[in-house]
Design a protein around this motif. Structure first.
Motif: not given
Length: 321
Positions: A247, A250-251, A255-256, A258, A263, A265, A300, A303-304, A307
């Motif tokens: 987490e 990612a922050t 990125g996000r 998974e 992570v 991006l 991708d 999800r982009h 979300g």
């Protein structure tokens, strides 16, 4: 009308509410399917795909908006629409005690085809879909792959110019799925317009001429598979860290997460982004375990845009009207 030149599907600002005060299942959806193309309609569960097919198949009335199939209005000219469409829905309510041959012949009779012609059509479709050996078996003895082939055969009984395939390969093994893909490709070669909903992104990638992604009843993005992948821009960088640091990483990277410490991006220039990303993590005291750089996939893009992942199940929200 020559099916090769008949208009495909035009959906214009479609809204569908199941109750006056309920949120819309389809909320101002617009898209077109050109004659003789396979159009992949993708979306998470509850995004409005099944509801849209219900309206296109004249099974549901739109709340507002206009929908034309093969040049006919689905509300005012529903009978003309039904004559031109073939529908393979998930879990169609068919008589499981009937044989494959009975079902095809019965379906042909319902479409107004004479008894002798119905028998001929059944023979033809049983041959085409490798179901001759199973033609006298009761449906309940059919495997998943045989059921799917029969669903498609039933959709084609009336030689439709427009076909709706709602998740036609769900639950099939890879070999059965591949053979269904080949059959769908042949439909397109014959000039049939195909609207395909699927949970499998690689299926849309392999088959669809164009793809539309819907979420919350609206079209979010549309284009060829390559156009959609390019729309993300650049490459996808996936970094693996310790799961408890996912987490934070990612922050830090924008990125996000998974799951399982991964992570992802989107980056413009992968080559330059790798050392920069590693430096950012190292400076924050996070040690990357692995780094992978890849071109964007349809997953991708999905999800982009949406979300989240495609969840592999049907759309219960849509059925409970």
């Amino acid at each position: 009308m020559d099916q090769h030149h008949s208009p495909g599907i035009v959906v214009d600002d479609l809204v569908k509410r199941y109750a006056p005060d309920s949120p819309p299942a389809v909320d101002g959806l617009s898209f077109e399917v050109r004659p003789g193309e396979i159009y992949g309609l993708l979306g998470p569960n509850g995004s409005g795909k099944s509801t849209t097919i219900g309206v296109l198949a004249t099974l549901l009335l739109p709340t507002s908006g206009a929908v034309h199939v093969a040049g006919f209005d689905v509300v005012g000219q529903a009978v003309a629409v039904r004559r031109r469409i073939g529908v393979a829905l998930q879990e169609t309510g068919v008589d499981s005690a009937a044989t494959g041959r009975d079902l095809i012949a019965r379906h042909a009779r319902l479409l107004g085809i004479s008894r002798s012609e119905a028998g001929r059509r059944a023979d033809e479709l049983l041959r085409e879909f490798d179901l001759v050996d199973a033609s006298e078996k009761r449906l309940k003895a059919y495997s998943g792959g045989m059921r799917r082939r029969l669903d498609l055969a039933l959709a084609l009984v009336g030689r439709p110019s427009v076909v709706y395939l709602d998740e036609p390969t769900t639950g099939l093994d890879p070999i059965s799925r591949q053979s269904m893909w080949e059959r769908m490709g042949r439909l397109r070669d014959d000039g049939v317009t195909v609207l395909l909903t699927t949970q499998y992104l690689e299926e849309a990638d392999a088959l669809a001429d164009r793809i539309g992604i819907v979420a919350s009843g609206r079209l979010r993005i549309e284009g060829t598979s390559d156009e959609l992948k390019r729309s993300i821009g650049g490459d996808v960088l996936t970094i693996e860290v310790r799961p408890d640091l996912e987490e934070r990483a990612a922050t830090l990277l924008g990125g996000r997460g998974e799951g399982r410490g991964r992570v992802a991006l989107a980056v413009r220039d992968g080559g330059a982004a790798v050392p920069r990303t590693l430096a950012t993590l190292t400076a924050a005291g996070i040690e990357p375990l692995s780094v992978a750089l890849a071109r964007p996939t349809l997953d991708d893009v999905f999800r982009h845009v949406v979300g989240g992942h495609l969840i592999e199940q049907s759309e219960p929200q849509e059925v409970a009207a």
